[in-house]
Design a protein around this motif. Sequence first.
Motif, mmCIF file in Angstrom:
data_model
loop_
_atom_site.group_PDB
_atom_site.id
_atom_site.type_symbol
_atom_site.label_atom_id
_atom_site.label_comp_id
_atom_site.label_asym_id
_atom_site.label_seq_id
_atom_site.Cartn_x
_atom_site.Cartn_y
_atom_site.Cartn_z
ATOM 1 N N SER A 143 0.826 -1.202 0.000
ATOM 2 C CA SER A 143 0.000 0.000 0.000
ATOM 3 C C SER A 143 0.864 1.259 0.000
ATOM 4 O O SER A 143 0.544 2.244 -0.675
ATOM 5 C CB SER A 143 -0.919 -0.009 1.222
ATOM 6 N N MET A 144 1.967 1.234 0.741
ATOM 7 C CA MET A 144 2.855 2.394 0.771
ATOM 8 C C MET A 144 3.541 2.606 -0.569
ATOM 9 O O MET A 144 3.742 3.749 -1.003
ATOM 10 C CB MET A 144 3.898 2.217 1.879
ATOM 11 N N LEU A 145 3.898 1.533 -1.245
ATOM 12 C CA LEU A 145 4.500 1.670 -2.576
ATOM 13 C C LEU A 145 3.509 2.303 -3.554
ATOM 14 O O LEU A 145 3.891 3.119 -4.395
ATOM 15 C CB LEU A 145 4.939 0.300 -3.098
ATOM 16 N N ALA A 146 2.242 1.922 -3.436
ATOM 17 C CA ALA A 146 1.231 2.512 -4.307
ATOM 18 C C ALA A 146 1.054 3.996 -4.022
ATOM 19 O O ALA A 146 0.874 4.802 -4.951
ATOM 20 C CB ALA A 146 -0.100 1.781 -4.128
ATOM 21 N N GLN A 147 1.115 4.370 -2.749
ATOM 22 C CA GLN A 147 0.976 5.782 -2.385
ATOM 23 C C GLN A 147 2.218 6.598 -2.740
ATOM 24 O O GLN A 147 2.135 7.808 -2.940
ATOM 25 C CB GLN A 147 0.711 5.904 -0.879
ATOM 26 N N GLY A 148 3.374 5.934 -2.817
ATOM 27 C CA GLY A 148 4.627 6.650 -3.053
ATOM 28 C C GLY A 148 4.709 7.344 -4.391
ATOM 29 O O GLY A 148 5.481 8.298 -4.561
ATOM 30 N N GLY A 149 3.918 6.900 -5.370
ATOM 31 C CA GLY A 149 3.972 7.525 -6.689
ATOM 32 C C GLY A 149 2.862 8.509 -6.955
ATOM 33 O O GLY A 149 2.703 8.953 -8.100
ATOM 34 N N THR A 150 2.108 8.887 -5.933
ATOM 35 C CA THR A 150 0.994 9.815 -6.125
ATOM 36 C C THR A 150 1.487 11.260 -6.236
ATOM 37 O O THR A 150 2.620 11.582 -5.872
ATOM 38 C CB THR A 150 -0.013 9.691 -4.967
ATOM 39 N N ASP A 151 0.588 12.136 -6.703
ATOM 40 C CA ASP A 151 0.958 13.528 -6.965
ATOM 41 C C ASP A 151 1.363 14.278 -5.694
ATOM 42 O O ASP A 151 2.279 15.098 -5.717
ATOM 43 C CB ASP A 151 -0.201 14.262 -7.643
ATOM 44 N N TYR A 152 0.659 14.010 -4.593
ATOM 45 C CA TYR A 152 0.958 14.785 -3.393
ATOM 46 C C TYR A 152 2.338 14.451 -2.833
ATOM 47 O O TYR A 152 3.013 15.291 -2.240
ATOM 48 C CB TYR A 152 -0.129 14.579 -2.329
ATOM 49 N N VAL A 153 2.805 13.207 -3.041
ATOM 50 C CA VAL A 153 4.157 12.836 -2.606
ATOM 51 C C VAL A 153 5.191 13.506 -3.492
ATOM 52 O O VAL A 153 6.206 14.039 -3.003
ATOM 53 C CB VAL A 153 4.328 11.304 -2.623
ATOM 54 N N ILE B 123 7.474 13.044 4.985
ATOM 55 C CA ILE B 123 6.556 12.614 3.935
ATOM 56 C C ILE B 123 5.957 11.256 4.286
ATOM 57 O O ILE B 123 4.754 11.026 4.145
ATOM 58 C CB ILE B 123 7.278 12.547 2.578
ATOM 59 N N VAL B 124 6.817 10.359 4.758
ATOM 60 C CA VAL B 124 6.354 9.017 5.097
ATOM 61 C C VAL B 124 5.357 9.058 6.244
ATOM 62 O O VAL B 124 4.288 8.442 6.202
ATOM 63 C CB VAL B 124 7.545 8.107 5.446
ATOM 64 N N VAL B 125 5.714 9.787 7.302
ATOM 65 C CA VAL B 125 4.900 9.791 8.529
ATOM 66 C C VAL B 125 3.586 10.543 8.339
ATOM 67 O O VAL B 125 2.535 10.097 8.809
ATOM 68 C CB VAL B 125 5.709 10.383 9.699
ATOM 69 N N THR B 126 3.620 11.679 7.661
ATOM 70 C CA THR B 126 2.432 12.538 7.584
ATOM 71 C C THR B 126 1.597 12.329 6.331
ATOM 72 O O THR B 126 0.429 12.737 6.296
ATOM 73 C CB THR B 126 2.842 14.019 7.659
ATOM 74 N N GLN B 127 2.150 11.723 5.300
ATOM 75 C CA GLN B 127 1.428 11.599 4.041
ATOM 76 C C GLN B 127 1.218 10.141 3.631
ATOM 77 O O GLN B 127 0.084 9.675 3.515
ATOM 78 C CB GLN B 127 2.181 12.356 2.931
ATOM 79 N N ILE B 128 2.298 9.428 3.404
ATOM 80 C CA ILE B 128 2.195 8.079 2.839
ATOM 81 C C ILE B 128 1.551 7.103 3.817
ATOM 82 O O ILE B 128 0.598 6.389 3.465
ATOM 83 C CB ILE B 128 3.586 7.570 2.410
ATOM 84 N N LEU B 129 2.062 7.059 5.045
ATOM 85 C CA LEU B 129 1.582 6.074 6.016
ATOM 86 C C LEU B 129 0.097 6.222 6.339
ATOM 87 O O LEU B 129 -0.648 5.228 6.295
ATOM 88 C CB LEU B 129 2.427 6.158 7.287
ATOM 89 N N PRO B 130 -0.400 7.436 6.667
ATOM 90 C CA PRO B 130 -1.836 7.547 6.976
ATOM 91 C C PRO B 130 -2.741 7.128 5.822
ATOM 92 O O PRO B 130 -3.829 6.591 6.048
ATOM 93 C CB PRO B 130 -2.001 9.040 7.299
ATOM 94 N N ASN B 131 -2.305 7.375 4.586
ATOM 95 C CA ASN B 131 -3.124 7.028 3.427
ATOM 96 C C ASN B 131 -2.987 5.568 3.016
ATOM 97 O O ASN B 131 -3.619 5.143 2.037
ATOM 98 C CB ASN B 131 -2.749 7.922 2.238
ATOM 99 N N SER B 132 -2.161 4.806 3.733
ATOM 100 C CA SER B 132 -1.949 3.395 3.412
ATOM 101 C C SER B 132 -2.631 2.453 4.392
ATOM 102 O O SER B 132 -2.469 1.242 4.294
ATOM 103 C CB SER B 132 -0.433 3.092 3.394
ATOM 104 N N LEU B 133 -3.386 2.995 5.343
ATOM 105 C CA LEU B 133 -3.906 2.181 6.441
ATOM 106 C C LEU B 133 -5.232 1.493 6.137
ATOM 107 O O LEU B 133 -5.610 0.559 6.851
ATOM 108 C CB LEU B 133 -4.066 3.046 7.696
ATOM 109 N N SER B 134 -5.954 1.941 5.117
ATOM 110 C CA SER B 134 -7.281 1.364 4.847
ATOM 111 C C SER B 134 -7.246 -0.150 4.665
ATOM 112 O O SER B 134 -7.998 -0.874 5.331
ATOM 113 C CB SER B 134 -7.903 2.039 3.627
ATOM 114 N N PRO B 135 -6.408 -0.691 3.776
ATOM 115 C CA PRO B 135 -6.400 -2.155 3.618
ATOM 116 C C PRO B 135 -5.910 -2.879 4.859
ATOM 117 O O PRO B 135 -6.313 -4.019 5.111
ATOM 118 C CB PRO B 135 -5.441 -2.371 2.431
ATOM 119 N N VAL B 136 -5.062 -2.236 5.660
ATOM 120 C CA VAL B 136 -4.566 -2.866 6.889
ATOM 121 C C VAL B 136 -5.696 -3.002 7.905
ATOM 122 O O VAL B 136 -5.813 -4.022 8.600
ATOM 123 C CB VAL B 136 -3.407 -2.051 7.477
#
Length: 318
Positions: A200-210, A223-236
């Motif tokens: 999930s984090m790899l998928a978020q890593g290529g988004t526009d906001y990153v 970036i990881v703590v405030t952007q990528i990680l929170p947006n990767s939690l849904s499937p978890v």
Amino acid sequence: MSLTKTEKIERLAQLTAQHETTSGASLWREAFRRLKASKMAIIGAGIIAVFVVLAVIGPWIAPHSPTAQTWRGEVLVNQGKFVGPRAENWLGLDHLGRDMFSRMLIGARQTLLVGVVSTLIGLTVGFLIGGFSGAAATLGGATGKRIDSVIMRVTDMLLALPSLLLAVSVAAVLGQSLTTVMIAVGVVQVPIFARLLRGSMLAQGGTDYVLAARALGVRRKRIVVTQILPNSLSPVIVQATLSLATAIIEAAALSYLGLGNPDPSVPEWGVMLARAQDFFDNAPMMAVYPAVGIIITALGFTLLGEAMREALDPKLRG
């Protein structure tokens, strides 16, 4: 008035962040709306609610002590024949003259404890491993990708092992106890959560906001703590719900194999099911009650988890 390059980047980052925040909030609102309209989610949540309530208040509403052999003499007189439901014993008696209804109520708490604790163990360790690996692969450059590769190969080896075999191996090493069951089932869940969060984090890593945040020079850790990680939690979160069902079943399997609580007087559905196999010919209901409890509880978590997965799937949004 023309904007400078820096101002254009900042403006792009603001618009992207605003879009992602709105989209994220809309996704959760839409998911909640779909859950409320899903019969599968309602049924699953209802089963879980009943199970949790009974587990919490069980010790206070149990009509008899779950360990007291109050009717042992009656069982001996009947030569081990199962005493079925009656006014004072709603589910009958077990082979030692103990009230089955009281044991089922108290056992629900132990079963819930095993499922929740083992899932938390798997979620916590998997979250740390998957988060570190995902961060390294997303923003760590060549060195980070090598670290990610090593971690994922170890995870793949754990995933290649059958889950029950891995759990039995861990339980056999640690010894027979309820704590061992929790740890063993938790270890089985670790590679699942790690793989899921990392992907999930790899998928978020290529988004526009990153990309916008990196163009602005924002630190990688931030970036990881405030952007990528929170947006990767849904499937978890969805997987955690599904893993509760799996944890309850695997814990019961370990208890059935004799790796659970060594004290059979302590009521726990898996232990009760394991003990009932010795009396299945004469008293099949001793096995039916805990088996049905395990099946229905696992079904509740599975239904809710599947409903959450469908509600959060962007492909299914109307």
